[in-house]
Scaffold this motif. Structure first.
Motif, PDB file in Angstrom:
ATOM      1  N   HIS A  44       0.833  -1.208   0.000  1.00 54.12           N
ATOM      2  CA  HIS A  44       0.000   0.000   0.000  1.00 54.12           C
ATOM      3  C   HIS A  44       0.865   1.254   0.000  1.00 54.12           C
ATOM      4  O   HIS A  44       0.605   2.209  -0.758  1.00 54.12           O
ATOM      5  N   CYS A  47       2.237   1.930  -3.386  1.00 51.28           N
ATOM      6  CA  CYS A  47       1.216   2.505  -4.287  1.00 51.28           C
ATOM      7  C   CYS A  47       0.991   3.989  -4.011  1.00 51.28           C
ATOM      8  O   CYS A  47       0.602   4.744  -4.911  1.00 51.28           O
ATOM      9  N   GLU A  48       1.218   4.399  -2.773  1.00 46.68           N
ATOM     10  CA  GLU A  48       1.067   5.823  -2.428  1.00 46.68           C
ATOM     11  C   GLU A  48       2.227   6.658  -2.981  1.00 46.68           C
ATOM     12  O   GLU A  48       2.088   7.847  -3.210  1.00 46.68           O
ATOM     13  N   ASP A  51       2.673   6.316  -8.864  1.00 48.09           N
ATOM     14  CA  ASP A  51       1.375   6.223  -9.541  1.00 48.09           C
ATOM     15  C   ASP A  51       1.535   5.393 -10.819  1.00 48.09           C
ATOM     16  O   ASP A  51       1.646   5.928 -11.914  1.00 48.09           O
ATOM     17  N   HIS A  77      -4.976  -1.797  -3.490  1.00 44.68           N
ATOM     18  CA  HIS A  77      -4.937  -0.499  -4.193  1.00 44.68           C
ATOM     19  C   HIS A  77      -5.354  -0.718  -5.644  1.00 44.68           C
ATOM     20  O   HIS A  77      -5.140  -1.809  -6.176  1.00 44.68           O
ATOM     21  N   LYS A  78      -5.861   0.313  -6.268  1.00 41.31           N
ATOM     22  CA  LYS A  78      -6.311   0.176  -7.671  1.00 41.31           C
ATOM     23  C   LYS A  78      -5.163  -0.123  -8.644  1.00 41.31           C
ATOM     24  O   LYS A  78      -5.382  -0.639  -9.733  1.00 41.31           O
ATOM     25  N   ASN A  79      -3.927   0.211  -8.257  1.00 43.14           N
ATOM     26  CA  ASN A  79      -2.787   0.006  -9.168  1.00 43.14           C
ATOM     27  C   ASN A  79      -2.085  -1.340  -8.990  1.00 43.14           C
ATOM     28  O   ASN A  79      -1.050  -1.585  -9.611  1.00 43.14           O
TER      29      ASN A  79
END
Ligand code: E4P
Length: 214
Positions: A44, A47-48, A51, A77-79
C-alpha cells in the motif's frame, strides 16, 4: 520504454521516484522478505509513492488458491498487479482473473512458449527472467527477442517486462528490441545515469569556472 523499480524498499522507491523517471514497481516474496512490516502495508505504501502498476505475488500453487489470494491482494490499491507463477495452475488462474479485470503479471517465465501461453490466457504483463537464464549459460535476452517477435506476429496486447536484470547492458538491449518495460534493481538504475566522462567533465568545468572573472 517504461522503467519499473525491482524492490520493496520504500527508501529506494522514494529516491527513484524523485528522479522523475519511474513508471511502476515490482516485488516478489524474496524482495518483501528483506523489509520490515506487513506485506500489505508495504504494498500500500508503495502505491502511495508511485502512480503506476505495482506487482505483488501470490504464493499458492493451485489455481483456486491463487485466485483467492489475487482477489485479496488486488483490494490493496487500484494500481496493484498480481504476479502469478508460470505453471498450468497459474494459467487457469490468469484466465479467471483476466475475466474479472484483475491485472496479472506472469512471473518466472524462461521460454517463448511459456510467454505465448501466458498471453493466450490473457495476462496483462509477462516477465522473462534474463539474469537467471544468463546464470545457467542461456542467453536471457534472446528469449526476450523471441517473445517480442511472437507477440508482434499475433498482435497480443500483453506487455513484456524484462526482469531479473543484472546490469545496464540488459536495459540497452531491451530498449533496442523494443521491450515495453524493464524492471530494474536500484543499484542498476543508479548506474544508468552515471558516466565517468560526465563526472570528469563537471570537475573540469568547475575548475575552469574559478578562473572566470565574476
Ligand atoms: C521481478 O519481477 C522479478 O521477481 C525479479 O526481477 C527477479 O530478479 P532476480 O532473478 O534477481 O531475483
Amino acid at each position: 520504454m517504461k522503467l519499473f523499480i525491482d524492490t520493496a524498499n520504500l527508501d529506494q522507491i522514494r529516491e527513484a521516484q524523485s528522479w522523475g523517471i519511474l513508471d511502476g514497481v515490482t516485488t516478489n516474496p524474496t524482495l518483501l522478505s528483506r523489509e520490515k512490516g506487513n506485506f500489505r502495508d508495504i504494498l500500500h505504501s508503495i502505491c502511495e509513492i508511485v502512480d503506476g502498476p505495482v506487482s505483488g505475488e501470490v504464493v499458492s500453487l493451485d489455481s483456486e488458491g491463487m485466485v483467492k489470494e489475487a482477489k485479496d491482494i488486488a483490494t490493496i490499491h487500484k494500481n496493484i498487479v498480481v504476479k502469478i507463477p508460470m505453471t498450468l495452475e497459474g494459467l487457469k488462474a490468469i484466465k479467471i482473473l483476466s475475466k474479472k479485470e484483475i491485472w496479472t503479471n506472469t512471473t518466472l517465465v524462461f521460454s517463448p512458449l511459456q510467454a505465448l501461453l501466458a498471453a493466450k490466457a490473457g495476462t496483462t504483463f509477462v516477465s522473462p527472467f534474463v539474469g537467471r537464464l544468463d546464470d545457467i549459460h542461456n542467453i536471457g535476452m534472446d528469449v526476450v527477442g523471441q517473445i517480442i517477435t511472437i507477440y508482434e506476429n499475433y498482435g497480443f496486447n500483453t506487455e513484456v517486462i524484462v526482469a531479473s536484470i543484472r546490469n545496464p547492458l540488459h536495459i540497452v538491449e531491451a530498449a533496442m528490441m523494443g521491450a515495453d518495460i524493464c524492471t530494474i534493481p536500484f543499484a542498476v538504475m543508479e548506474k544508468m545515469a552515471k558516466h565517468p566522462l560526465t563526472d570528469r567533465g563537471i570537475e573540469r568545468f568547475l575548475e575552469d569556472w574559478k578562473k572566470v572573472e565574476k
